[in-house]
Design a protein around this motif. Sequence first.
Motif, mmCIF file in Angstrom:
data_model
loop_
_atom_site.group_PDB
_atom_site.id
_atom_site.type_symbol
_atom_site.label_atom_id
_atom_site.label_comp_id
_atom_site.label_asym_id
_atom_site.label_seq_id
_atom_site.Cartn_x
_atom_site.Cartn_y
_atom_site.Cartn_z
ATOM 1 N N ARG A 134 44.084 12.857 -81.229
ATOM 2 C CA ARG A 134 43.549 11.496 -81.348
ATOM 3 C C ARG A 134 42.035 11.441 -81.191
ATOM 4 O O ARG A 134 41.416 10.414 -81.487
ATOM 5 C CB ARG A 134 44.189 10.593 -80.294
ATOM 6 N N LEU A 135 41.417 12.535 -80.709
ATOM 7 C CA LEU A 135 39.973 12.533 -80.530
ATOM 8 C C LEU A 135 39.229 12.862 -81.816
ATOM 9 O O LEU A 135 38.002 12.859 -81.842
ATOM 10 C CB LEU A 135 39.572 13.540 -79.446
ATOM 11 N N LEU A 136 39.957 13.160 -82.898
ATOM 12 C CA LEU A 136 39.315 13.606 -84.126
ATOM 13 C C LEU A 136 38.317 12.567 -84.650
ATOM 14 O O LEU A 136 37.225 12.908 -85.096
ATOM 15 C CB LEU A 136 40.383 13.903 -85.178
ATOM 16 N N SER A 137 38.705 11.309 -84.547
ATOM 17 C CA SER A 137 37.825 10.261 -85.077
ATOM 18 C C SER A 137 36.556 10.105 -84.244
ATOM 19 O O SER A 137 35.588 9.494 -84.700
ATOM 20 C CB SER A 137 38.585 8.923 -85.112
ATOM 21 N N ARG A 138 36.540 10.665 -83.021
ATOM 22 C CA ARG A 138 35.379 10.504 -82.153
ATOM 23 C C ARG A 138 34.273 11.509 -82.470
ATOM 24 O O ARG A 138 33.232 11.519 -81.805
ATOM 25 C CB ARG A 138 35.796 10.622 -80.684
ATOM 26 N N LEU A 139 34.499 12.341 -83.483
ATOM 27 C CA LEU A 139 33.447 13.274 -83.873
ATOM 28 C C LEU A 139 32.179 12.548 -84.297
ATOM 29 O O LEU A 139 31.081 13.093 -84.206
ATOM 30 C CB LEU A 139 33.933 14.163 -85.017
ATOM 31 N N ARG A 140 32.339 11.318 -84.785
ATOM 32 C CA ARG A 140 31.156 10.586 -85.228
ATOM 33 C C ARG A 140 30.207 10.274 -84.073
ATOM 34 O O ARG A 140 29.036 9.926 -84.291
ATOM 35 C CB ARG A 140 31.571 9.281 -85.915
ATOM 36 N N LEU A 141 30.705 10.393 -82.839
ATOM 37 C CA LEU A 141 29.863 10.145 -81.665
ATOM 38 C C LEU A 141 28.982 11.338 -81.326
ATOM 39 O O LEU A 141 28.103 11.234 -80.477
ATOM 40 C CB LEU A 141 30.737 9.795 -80.455
ATOM 41 N N LEU A 142 29.242 12.479 -81.968
ATOM 42 C CA LEU A 142 28.487 13.684 -81.679
ATOM 43 C C LEU A 142 27.407 13.907 -82.729
ATOM 44 O O LEU A 142 27.589 13.563 -83.894
ATOM 45 C CB LEU A 142 29.413 14.905 -81.670
ATOM 46 N N PRO A 143 26.294 14.532 -82.317
ATOM 47 C CA PRO A 143 25.238 14.879 -83.298
ATOM 48 C C PRO A 143 25.622 16.139 -84.066
ATOM 49 O O PRO A 143 24.979 17.194 -83.951
ATOM 50 C CB PRO A 143 24.011 15.095 -82.407
ATOM 51 N N VAL A 144 26.686 16.039 -84.868
ATOM 52 C CA VAL A 144 27.264 17.203 -85.529
ATOM 53 C C VAL A 144 26.614 17.414 -86.888
ATOM 54 O O VAL A 144 26.526 16.495 -87.695
ATOM 55 C CB VAL A 144 28.793 17.025 -85.687
ATOM 56 N N GLU A 145 26.173 18.661 -87.162
ATOM 57 C CA GLU A 145 25.639 19.001 -88.469
ATOM 58 C C GLU A 145 26.767 19.400 -89.409
ATOM 59 O O GLU A 145 26.730 19.095 -90.598
ATOM 60 C CB GLU A 145 24.634 20.154 -88.358
ATOM 61 N N ALA A 146 27.793 20.092 -88.890
ATOM 62 C CA ALA A 146 28.873 20.591 -89.728
ATOM 63 C C ALA A 146 30.132 20.757 -88.892
ATOM 64 O O ALA A 146 30.081 20.819 -87.650
ATOM 65 C CB ALA A 146 28.480 21.920 -90.378
ATOM 66 N N VAL A 147 31.264 20.813 -89.603
ATOM 67 C CA VAL A 147 32.535 21.107 -88.953
ATOM 68 C C VAL A 147 33.088 22.372 -89.590
ATOM 69 O O VAL A 147 32.825 22.674 -90.753
ATOM 70 C CB VAL A 147 33.538 19.943 -89.093
ATOM 71 N N LEU A 148 33.846 23.107 -88.802
ATOM 72 C CA LEU A 148 34.390 24.386 -89.241
ATOM 73 C C LEU A 148 35.894 24.251 -89.413
ATOM 74 O O LEU A 148 36.596 23.838 -88.480
ATOM 75 C CB LEU A 148 34.072 25.467 -88.201
ATOM 76 N N VAL A 149 36.393 24.544 -90.630
ATOM 77 C CA VAL A 149 37.828 24.457 -90.915
ATOM 78 C C VAL A 149 38.319 25.812 -91.412
ATOM 79 O O VAL A 149 37.544 26.636 -91.893
ATOM 80 C CB VAL A 149 38.148 23.369 -91.956
#
Length: 782
Positions: free
Chosen positions: A682-697
């Motif tokens: 359920r925390l997946l949507s909270r990624l927008r709160l982080l200063p994230v440049e990229a995600v790793l899949v």
Amino acid sequence: MTQQLNWLPHGLRRTPDDDEGRDVVGGEGDGGADDDAPGAGGPPLTLGMANGAVRVSDELSASLVQETRSVARRDPALAEFAHDWAASVFLTSYVAMTRQDTEDLLSRFAHRLEAALRREPFSPEEGRRIGAAMIGAHFTDSTTLENTLRVLGTRLRPCLSPPPHLSEREVATRLIALSSALAAGYAAALQDHVLRQQEDLKVSMMLERQRSDAMLKESDARFRTAVEGCATGVATLDVRARVQTANSALAELFATGGSELVGRDILTMVHPEDLPSAAEHLTALSAGECDRFRSAMRFLIDGEQPVWTRVTGSLIRDKQGMPDQIVMFVEDCTQSFLNQEMVRRQLMVDPLTGLANRSVLVSQMEAVLGSLRPDGRLALCYFGLDGFRLINDGLGYDVGDEVLRKVAGRLAAEVASTGELVARISADEFVVLIPDTRGTAPVVERVEVLLAALTEPMRVCDRDVSVSVSVGVVERSAAEVGPLELIRAGDLTLRAAKDDGRAQWALYDPDRDQIGHRRSRLAATMPAALRAHEFYLDFQPVMRLADGRLTSVRAVARWDHSEFGLLSQDDFVGLAAEAGQVVDYGRWLLRQACEQAQRWRRGLGSTPTVSVALVDRQVRDQDLVRDVRTILDETGLPPASLRLEVPAVAAFTDTGEPLDTWSILAELGVRLVVGELGSMGRLLSRLRLLPVEAVLVSGVPARDPNEGSDAVDQFALRSMVAMFRRLGPAVIASDVDDAAQARRLRTMGCELAYGEFFGPPSDPMGIEELVAAGSLVRGTER
């Protein structure tokens, strides 16, 4: 003379110019170490002693006081122990010393005990000298020895810092030996003190008998008064060992009246096991073959209760030199013996449960292994209570202690008549040793019986408590295993039983043991390997899917292990976390990656962004920001050239809020990549709160369906990539093995990727070749 001076009580000095010897008193405030120092002048005060006096130079007295003070300053723990020791013995005997003088003396003794414990080869003789020195300081009451042994048994060990080459068992053995030697030295010195009194009495008797008849009665009266008032039991025997007289101390020792002892054969009161030795000594005296003997001897009170004593017998001859009487001094050593037994029991028995402790277990295992025939076998059953901490935390430590006692009692009752040994080996773990086994099946049946007994509900502190138990069962040939190896294998097998679900038993698996042993070796040697530069970095290129050009590199650690060969980071990163080395390892990894990136920047004029993967424990380290800032400052690498990969769950607090760490690092200019997204839920949507440049899949779902890829997984990956594209971060795919997989990932919306298709991790020179060939995407260099 020098050796004797070392054991003078604080405040006594010995001067060599007096043949008789006088004791000289000195102290800090009254003619002591400061006032009587060389050149101070003034005659020293003297203290009379029962057997003469001893004098010593002012210089030596000052050195003794200074040594005592330096010992206290050098080792506060021993000073505190000496304080407790002095508190326990002060006023137990009449001693012409102040409380501080007593503490100074015992501080030196404590230092001597620690030095004796460390000395190689070890000898307990120092304890004997300390015991004798206590008598020399006039600590002659039996309570002094009793309190001393209690303090040594309970307070000395925590104050010591034994050398690392000594095991806990060896330290315990040496402490027992020193305590026993101290008690023996004390008793022997006290016996010598009594013997000197005896000799004085004997000489007085012989001299008085040579004098006039008028003085004979007076001399006899004085002798009888001295004997009657002596704290040691005294008896006169005829040459047939029958009691003629006995003082009140001896009558009290035998719990009877003095008149009831008269006429009795002393040998009838000796313990049967000591009777041959006692008879031999008394026969030799009666025959005139010797004039004195000393011996440890047990007497029986009322024919049942044993009393431990030290006996000194002396022969009195008549005018013709023939044996006439035997004077026997009997010193009660029962309390001393019981104190030694108490110390021994404290060091060998678990105080909470009364079971054997680890030291006894190892000794018993050695004995069992030595007694088995060459093809004999034995089994070790390693019991561990499941979730015992919940009992302590939820019901209280008093309940937890009682549960442990009841578990120990049930195990002891089950093995009472079987020849098996049960021991408590750690807080909530017990071991049952089964000798002379006949294979695994009977051992498992035995374990089932023990488990049934342990899991029965128990009544503890007015409440019903049930425990579940896991067991590691090791059944091995005696010829191929030692005690410590057997315990280690049992512990490992117990961990396997707990990992597999708890409340069950597990059998020893050699393959699992080998893997576990390998992991343990790696974890144990990792700190030294980091210092020895056995680790190094390779770098894996991260390519842009649109044109296959280099955008960044990922730092990949390798370990060139001397025993296990070349190890990938998957082999040891988890071990670093388990062994508490992950922060040091992560700091090393970060520094090495930044140093290499800066070398590229200086040598090539540009450098790809360097990605460093962090683990959960390192992400939550409070010094992470400081470490990153320090390493960037020391290496000179621009913050924008560093990319940190973090597990998604570790990026948030327990309440789901982003860690402050990321906003601080973002302000520095460091880039953030979030991976392991499947654990976020359920925390997946909270990624927008982080200063994230990229995600790793993971790029695995994009592989050819004929190679095991699942259509549902591909749909999930496509949806996830689309969501991230809407949120803003770039998407980096891992594990790309071929061109078709790369095309599918690009079609799904992935922008960057790495894997075997783009090249395996290579040394820094391989990356330099890519950069020199113009493969680096313009705008990504720093």
